[in-house]
Design a protein around this motif. Sequence first.
Motif, PDB file in Angstrom:
ATOM      1  N   ASP A 112      22.448 -70.591  17.954  1.00 48.16           N
ATOM      2  CA  ASP A 112      23.862 -70.209  17.854  1.00 48.16           C
ATOM      3  C   ASP A 112      24.011 -68.982  16.959  1.00 48.16           C
ATOM      4  O   ASP A 112      24.873 -68.134  17.205  1.00 48.16           O
ATOM      5  CB  ASP A 112      24.677 -71.371  17.286  1.00 48.16           C
ATOM      6  N   TRP A 113      23.160 -68.874  15.937  1.00 49.57           N
ATOM      7  CA  TRP A 113      23.218 -67.719  15.027  1.00 49.57           C
ATOM      8  C   TRP A 113      22.965 -66.431  15.814  1.00 49.57           C
ATOM      9  O   TRP A 113      23.700 -65.453  15.675  1.00 49.57           O
ATOM     10  CB  TRP A 113      22.154 -67.877  13.934  1.00 49.57           C
ATOM     11  N   ALA A 114      21.946 -66.438  16.660  1.00 47.26           N
ATOM     12  CA  ALA A 114      21.618 -65.234  17.437  1.00 47.26           C
ATOM     13  C   ALA A 114      22.731 -64.910  18.429  1.00 47.26           C
ATOM     14  O   ALA A 114      23.116 -63.741  18.587  1.00 47.26           O
ATOM     15  CB  ALA A 114      20.290 -65.425  18.169  1.00 47.26           C
ATOM     16  N   ASN A 115      23.249 -65.923  19.084  1.00 45.85           N
ATOM     17  CA  ASN A 115      24.305 -65.676  20.067  1.00 45.85           C
ATOM     18  C   ASN A 115      25.599 -65.207  19.415  1.00 45.85           C
ATOM     19  O   ASN A 115      26.368 -64.437  20.010  1.00 45.85           O
ATOM     20  CB  ASN A 115      24.543 -66.939  20.893  1.00 45.85           C
ATOM     21  N   LYS A 116      25.851 -65.646  18.192  1.00 44.12           N
ATOM     22  CA  LYS A 116      27.038 -65.208  17.457  1.00 44.12           C
ATOM     23  C   LYS A 116      26.940 -63.724  17.113  1.00 44.12           C
ATOM     24  O   LYS A 116      27.901 -62.962  17.283  1.00 44.12           O
ATOM     25  CB  LYS A 116      27.197 -66.031  16.185  1.00 44.12           C
ATOM     26  N   HIS A 117      25.775 -63.322  16.622  1.00 43.41           N
ATOM     27  CA  HIS A 117      25.604 -61.927  16.199  1.00 43.41           C
ATOM     28  C   HIS A 117      25.340 -60.984  17.368  1.00 43.41           C
ATOM     29  O   HIS A 117      25.596 -59.778  17.261  1.00 43.41           O
ATOM     30  CB  HIS A 117      24.469 -61.823  15.179  1.00 43.41           C
ATOM     31  N   PHE A 118      24.830 -61.528  18.479  1.00 43.16           N
ATOM     32  CA  PHE A 118      24.461 -60.673  19.608  1.00 43.16           C
ATOM     33  C   PHE A 118      24.984 -61.264  20.913  1.00 43.16           C
ATOM     34  O   PHE A 118      24.229 -61.891  21.670  1.00 43.16           O
ATOM     35  CB  PHE A 118      22.940 -60.512  19.687  1.00 43.16           C
ATOM     36  N   PRO A 119      26.267 -61.073  21.207  1.00 42.00           N
ATOM     37  CA  PRO A 119      26.823 -61.589  22.472  1.00 42.00           C
ATOM     38  C   PRO A 119      26.121 -61.013  23.699  1.00 42.00           C
ATOM     39  O   PRO A 119      26.056 -61.654  24.750  1.00 42.00           O
ATOM     40  CB  PRO A 119      28.288 -61.154  22.418  1.00 42.00           C
ATOM     41  N   GLN A 120      25.581 -59.800  23.576  1.00 42.45           N
ATOM     42  CA  GLN A 120      24.863 -59.168  24.682  1.00 42.45           C
ATOM     43  C   GLN A 120      23.357 -59.343  24.474  1.00 42.45           C
ATOM     44  O   GLN A 120      22.823 -59.019  23.401  1.00 42.45           O
ATOM     45  CB  GLN A 120      25.207 -57.671  24.765  1.00 42.45           C
ATOM     46  N   ARG A 121      22.666 -59.813  25.510  1.00 40.35           N
ATOM     47  CA  ARG A 121      21.229 -60.038  25.385  1.00 40.35           C
ATOM     48  C   ARG A 121      20.478 -58.751  25.046  1.00 40.35           C
ATOM     49  O   ARG A 121      19.494 -58.762  24.314  1.00 40.35           O
ATOM     50  CB  ARG A 121      20.665 -60.659  26.682  1.00 40.35           C
ATOM     51  N   LYS A 122      20.951 -57.638  25.548  1.00 40.92           N
ATOM     52  CA  LYS A 122      20.286 -56.363  25.274  1.00 40.92           C
ATOM     53  C   LYS A 122      20.248 -56.072  23.774  1.00 40.92           C
ATOM     54  O   LYS A 122      19.228 -55.617  23.237  1.00 40.92           O
ATOM     55  CB  LYS A 122      21.007 -55.230  26.009  1.00 40.92           C
ATOM     56  N   ASP A 123      21.351 -56.354  23.076  1.00 44.07           N
ATOM     57  CA  ASP A 123      21.402 -56.124  21.632  1.00 44.07           C
ATOM     58  C   ASP A 123      20.523 -57.130  20.891  1.00 44.07           C
ATOM     59  O   ASP A 123      19.874 -56.787  19.899  1.00 44.07           O
ATOM     60  CB  ASP A 123      22.845 -56.226  21.135  1.00 44.07           C
TER      61      ASP A 123
END
Length: 448
Positions: A399-410
């Motif tokens: 969830d931490w990664a998805n919160k900070h990076f909504p776009q997979r590319k980022d």
Amino acid sequence: MDDNVKKLEQQLDSYDASTRRTALESLHVLVTDGKIIPLPTSTTDTNIHYHTFFSYNAEGYSPSRVVWETYKVGLLYVGMVDFDVFDGLEEFYSACELFNMKGSVGMETRAFVPEFASKQINSPGEPGVTYHMGAGFPGTDIEGDFKVFKDNLGKTSKSRNLGLVKRVNTFLSPVELDYDADVSSITPSDNATERHICQSYATKAAKHFAGQNGSLEAYWGDKLSCDAATLDLPDSGPLQAMIRKVTMKQGGVGYVQPDSGSFPTVDATNAFILAAGGIPMLTWLDGTSDGEQDIRSLIEIEMASGVEAVNIIPDRNYSAGKGLDDPKYKHLCDFIAICNEYDLLIIVGTEMNSPGLKFVDDFKTAELSPFVDTFINGAAIVYAHAMLSRHSGFGYTSDWANKHFPQRKDKNRFFFTLGESLTAASCKSLSQITKATTPSEILNLIKE
């Protein structure tokens, strides 16, 4: 290489864990003391799909031996992937830390895709069944229903093996295997594969016909309906491959057609992989099956339950020098292009689970050189995920990664930078971070 080093290398493949560790530490001392010729520095080469003897390695390599051999040639990233078990995980990570190698641990199994029940995907002759993987597992601390799922992987595999051996014994009589004595005994943790069984049949037949001139050749020629003189008897790789083909694959006496209940669904498998801290990963064979001809649909089905990466074994997909004249290479290029559209990680490596496979793919060929950066990016990201998860408890799929990076590319960009920057020493600083730590703070922390 002197006899002492050769002896230590042989001890790396002992079934006794303490013997392996002592040998590895002794080799490390020889390296640090300058008593072994300086080894190559890291190259662009990477292979994060080595099987070990905890499932099947054609050379009998343990996790420690895989790390040592890849250290000797200077691989940039290395990964261990075994079938259905995590038995070598801690050993592998410990060996990587000792030699400052950038390593990650995966797991491979087979799963069922209900939407493709009528299509062959990448398990020959088995519609709906796909080889499936998880990458970057941080540890083995798996609880509750997911621990039951993990334990059942091994139990189901052994049950299939026992039934297989019973059927093949009838066909290959008078050469018959005792599963515990002949198969389990050649594994370090009773996780046998079809390849172990084939090896055991070859060994047992050689013993049975020992001293009987011409009998072994006649026996295999009759049982396998081939010219046994071409199989390099008594126990070669070609012989074992023929045993597997004739007795265990579709049409063979030991083969049983799987149905929808033979393997867990891909959704259930992905849920387990995520719960265990891994990155769910679709696998690619060569684009020739009807399932892989509809690869975009398969990708989208699997992404819906968590897939964020794909695995390729490039050596299956091209013949050096043929380039685009090779249809499989064209399929490979098309597949990579589709994966890049979805920003999926692309993971590569040879398996070493069959005699003759390359130790590492040749990224300098005209066919693979255009994709080197893509392959390295995937390996770096999986490594970063494994280390961040292992030391902080959250990584690429969190969830931490998805919160900070909504776009997979980022997200990919951050984790690549992290993987490129991390070392075995700086990984320890990751234990200081919390879910309140920002991505930029993490990158600054490992630079201090």
